[in-house]
Scaffold this motif. Sequence first.
Motif, PDB file in Angstrom:
ATOM      1  N   ALA A  17      37.027  46.255  67.373  1.00 46.30           N
ATOM      2  CA  ALA A  17      35.825  46.505  68.166  1.00 46.30           C
ATOM      3  C   ALA A  17      34.753  45.453  67.891  1.00 46.30           C
ATOM      4  O   ALA A  17      34.052  45.005  68.803  1.00 46.30           O
ATOM      5  N   LEU A  18      34.619  45.057  66.633  1.00 47.27           N
ATOM      6  CA  LEU A  18      33.643  44.019  66.295  1.00 47.27           C
ATOM      7  C   LEU A  18      34.035  42.684  66.922  1.00 47.27           C
ATOM      8  O   LEU A  18      33.176  41.941  67.419  1.00 47.27           O
ATOM      9  N   ASP A  19      35.340  42.364  66.893  1.00 46.90           N
ATOM     10  CA  ASP A  19      35.806  41.124  67.523  1.00 46.90           C
ATOM     11  C   ASP A  19      35.491  41.115  69.017  1.00 46.90           C
ATOM     12  O   ASP A  19      35.003  40.125  69.569  1.00 46.90           O
ATOM     13  N   VAL A  20      35.778  42.234  69.681  1.00 39.88           N
ATOM     14  CA  VAL A  20      35.515  42.337  71.119  1.00 39.88           C
ATOM     15  C   VAL A  20      34.017  42.227  71.387  1.00 39.88           C
ATOM     16  O   VAL A  20      33.573  41.551  72.327  1.00 39.88           O
ATOM     17  N   GLY A  21      33.222  42.900  70.555  1.00 42.40           N
ATOM     18  CA  GLY A  21      31.781  42.840  70.738  1.00 42.40           C
ATOM     19  C   GLY A  21      31.234  41.435  70.582  1.00 42.40           C
ATOM     20  O   GLY A  21      30.370  40.999  71.355  1.00 42.40           O
ATOM     21  N   LEU A  22      31.724  40.696  69.588  1.00 43.21           N
ATOM     22  CA  LEU A  22      31.277  39.310  69.402  1.00 43.21           C
ATOM     23  C   LEU A  22      31.657  38.461  70.611  1.00 43.21           C
ATOM     24  O   LEU A  22      30.837  37.676  71.116  1.00 43.21           O
ATOM     25  N   ALA A  23      32.892  38.600  71.083  1.00 46.19           N
ATOM     26  CA  ALA A  23      33.336  37.824  72.244  1.00 46.19           C
ATOM     27  C   ALA A  23      32.494  38.139  73.475  1.00 46.19           C
ATOM     28  O   ALA A  23      32.149  37.248  74.260  1.00 46.19           O
ATOM     29  N   ASP A  24      32.118  39.416  73.650  1.00 46.72           N
ATOM     30  CA  ASP A  24      31.278  39.797  74.791  1.00 46.72           C
ATOM     31  C   ASP A  24      29.916  39.117  74.728  1.00 46.72           C
ATOM     32  O   ASP A  24      29.398  38.625  75.736  1.00 46.72           O
ATOM     33  N   ILE A  25      29.313  39.104  73.536  1.00 44.67           N
ATOM     34  CA  ILE A  25      27.994  38.477  73.399  1.00 44.67           C
ATOM     35  C   ILE A  25      28.081  36.989  73.715  1.00 44.67           C
ATOM     36  O   ILE A  25      27.242  36.436  74.434  1.00 44.67           O
ATOM     37  N   VAL A  26      29.099  36.317  73.178  1.00 43.77           N
ATOM     38  CA  VAL A  26      29.265  34.883  73.427  1.00 43.77           C
ATOM     39  C   VAL A  26      29.460  34.616  74.909  1.00 43.77           C
ATOM     40  O   VAL A  26      28.837  33.718  75.499  1.00 43.77           O
ATOM     41  N   ARG A  27      30.309  35.414  75.543  1.00 41.26           N
ATOM     42  CA  ARG A  27      30.623  35.197  76.955  1.00 41.26           C
ATOM     43  C   ARG A  27      29.407  35.455  77.845  1.00 41.26           C
ATOM     44  O   ARG A  27      29.097  34.664  78.744  1.00 41.26           O
ATOM     45  N   HIS A  28      28.686  36.537  77.599  1.00 43.24           N
ATOM     46  CA  HIS A  28      27.586  36.904  78.485  1.00 43.24           C
ATOM     47  C   HIS A  28      26.329  36.075  78.263  1.00 43.24           C
ATOM     48  O   HIS A  28      25.481  35.995  79.153  1.00 43.24           O
TER      49      HIS A  28
END
Length: 705
Positions: A17-28
């Motif tokens: 979940a933390l990995d997905v959350g980090l990727a979301d922040i970077v992408r958005h």
Amino acid sequence: MSGISGPPACHKSLDDALDVGLADIVRHTGASTGVLYLIEEEEPAMRLVALCGLPLEFTAPWHRVSLTASLPLTDAIREDRFVWVGCQDDLAHRYPRTAAVLPYRIAFAAIPLTGVRRCWGGIVLMWPADVPREATPRERGYITSSARRLARLLDDAPHPPTLPDRPHVVPVNAPVRPVLPGLAAAEYLERLPEGALSLDLEGRITYITTTAARLLGRSADQLLGTRPWQALSWLDDPVYEDRYRTAVISRAPLSFTAVRPPDHRLKFRFYPDVSGISVRITSHAEQTPPGPREATVHRAPVARTGRMYQLTHLSAALTETVSVRDLVDLVAREILPAFGAQGLTLWAAEAGRLKVIGFHGYPADAIARIDGLPLHTDLTPAGQVLASGTPAFFASAAEMAARHPEAPQISGKQAWAILPLTIRGRAVGCCVLSYDRPHTFTADERAVLTALAGLIAQALDRARMYDAQQHLAHGLQKALLPRALPAVAGLDIAARYLPASHGIEVGGDFYDLLRLDDTSAVAVIGDVEGHSIAAAALMGQVRTAIHAHVTAGATPDQVLARTNRLLAELDSDLLVSCLYAHLDLAAREIALASAGHVPPLLRLARHHARVLDDIEPGPLLGIDALAHYPVTMVSLPADATLALYTDGLVEVAGTDTTQVTASLVGHLAGTDDTDLEGLIDGLVHHTWPTGRHTDDIAVLLLRAS
């Protein structure tokens, strides 16, 4: 930009979940890079657990970071705020150590992951050079809210997150783009007169045209999957690898020219994005005569750029060490993990013996067995390394035992790097890195460790000189302060002098207590301007003058007025603040006179304390020979506590002194600590929780019983 939702059902763990959350922040946010740190529970440090948009080897110097380091994220965590660094100039000004390792045109944002229970860690985002200098309110709001959502995930998790030895490399989904069919795209590129190849973010060649392979002088099969600077000897130069590193981090196009032996100039143009780098290669029409770079086809191995950046990072960190303790902590915190070592000993040669001046990763009894050994002992090679100036590397206990049979038995370690610490041919000590398991030292490691030893030697030489001078200065300070305070019936007393966290000059802070009779006493606290021998000497004169005037029976205002005239006659350039308190325990009152000193605090009962800011102060001592010092009367009921202190307790850079003092009053009112020594600890820690106070502090507590 949209927010982060909870982790999808397919993600089975908090780590996912933390990995997905980090990727979301970077992408958005359109960031080129994102890294996630979590704080270790047992140490004041944080560990890198996930990263997006960077090769893993780039982050080697930053896998574990002390919370006391001066970095954007540590500032964000300590101060619980959003930190923005908009350009390289700003980075160099505010964080020079970081700028030395990341000399690129990039922008930073750092945000803590502050939950309900605690701060869990933080996130750092980086953008290319074309990002605006300031973050917009919308961007700040999105990043802040996303960090809060991740913090809530950590708050709600049934178990704390795992802290991996190596960070997770999290992919960021690149935007979908229309592309030509594979065969048509390849045919299109093959028809171009220039060469084309593609690098992934790790620097490996994932695609190469026939023209590019011909220009590089190798077949496509030989180059696919390799890094150009490793596959081609004429590109095996840190300068070229640094071009790739710059493109990956800055995401900005760049170009450079290299010479393929004997004299063929090739122009390389890099076009990076989130998924990798497209490279165009063209041949220069002009030819150049062979030069040093073109001729050195069979060069000795050079340190890889990753190691060189690591060395730059560590050398910058070493410049920040002040004392030997700082140096040992720095080596243990950053250098040992960088080279996979677990143990450290720092030695110095003193009077023909090996003196251990710092260690980490060893039990105290093992150090006691080797501390003070003769220089020529066979128990350790440290003496021989010191004498010869040549480093020694032992890959296993068997190698060590062949020359020094007892060494493995004493330490229990399995591999060692013994590095001489020399400056201009003079041995100042020896640094030993040790391993819990056998360890083969590569040529790269040996070269970097040997270079690092020179930097450690300079840091150690400075640190030992600092420690010696600090010991001398603090010894002088201690001699000038009262060795013990007199016992006064009906009065509990505690006092503390704390020198500045850094600095070797003696300060001018002082305190004193004089017993007058069975029911009265005088308390004095003051601060001479500056940190110098002159300040200490003047402080001694002030204390002597006050003693003399008190003994002669002068009133509080007379004591300060007469001491003031003495300083005016001495014509000193230094000014002195002073607070004089005459305590009448029978009448339960205090007569206070101030010469520009910070007002004391008075705790009357639990949950009731205040600043005695109604004291009318006179001018600092030494300004006006005719100055008068008004006296203010304050009642002193039973169990009341009077706190006298110098300004080092409340003057915090960037913070209003009035607010700090008010916060200190709140702490004093709310504390249950009946032990005055413990109360001093609490007051100092409340204002300076890290212990890194920037000025001397003197505190004198008096409690009426």
